[in-house]
Scaffold this active site. Structure first.
Site, PDB file in Angstrom:
ATOM      1  N   LEU A 206      -3.306   3.710   1.128  1.00 38.35           N
ATOM      2  CA  LEU A 206      -3.240   2.268   0.898  1.00 38.35           C
ATOM      3  C   LEU A 206      -3.274   2.029  -0.604  1.00 38.35           C
ATOM      4  O   LEU A 206      -4.008   2.688  -1.333  1.00 38.35           O
ATOM      5  CB  LEU A 206      -4.418   1.553   1.557  1.00 38.35           C
ATOM      6  CG  LEU A 206      -4.403   1.445   3.069  1.00 38.35           C
ATOM      7  CD1 LEU A 206      -5.673   0.774   3.557  1.00 38.35           C
ATOM      8  CD2 LEU A 206      -3.199   0.657   3.532  1.00 38.35           C
ATOM      9  N   ASP A 207      -2.494   1.079  -1.059  1.00 33.09           N
ATOM     10  CA  ASP A 207      -2.477   0.698  -2.462  1.00 33.09           C
ATOM     11  C   ASP A 207      -3.880   0.253  -2.882  1.00 33.09           C
ATOM     12  O   ASP A 207      -4.596  -0.346  -2.080  1.00 33.09           O
ATOM     13  CB  ASP A 207      -1.479  -0.459  -2.627  1.00 33.09           C
ATOM     14  CG  ASP A 207      -1.254  -0.815  -4.061  1.00 33.09           C
ATOM     15  OD1 ASP A 207      -1.896  -1.771  -4.515  1.00 33.09           O
ATOM     16  OD2 ASP A 207      -0.444  -0.141  -4.715  1.00 33.09           O
TER      17      ASP A 207
END
Length: 74
Positions: free
Chosen positions: A61-62
């Site tokens: 996930l960013d």
């Protein structure tokens, strides 16, 4: 008393309490990743919390995203 005649190093029962280890079953954990944290930070937190060395994440996930991160244990 120890063999040398001094006081015992551990009181009776102290070693059995200290050696009780909680076992963690291998599997998957759906961990929440907050904004600002990296996926590897979540893995490190799971390693620390469980005491298991073999932990990894499934996907990334960013750092600016939040949400569920699948984490494999064992």
């Amino acid at each position: 008393m120890s063999r040398t005649g001094g006081p015992a190093r551990f009181p009776t029962g102290a070693m059995s309490e200290a050696s009780d280890v909680t076992r963690v079953q291998p599997g998957f954990l759906n961990a929440f990743k907050p904004i600002g944290a990296r996926s590897t930070h979540v893995v490190t937190a799971v390693r620390y919390a469980t005491g298991v060395r073999r932990v990894g994440h499934c996907g990334t996930l960013d750092p600016l995203a939040q949400g569920g991160l699948p984490v494999a244990i064992g």
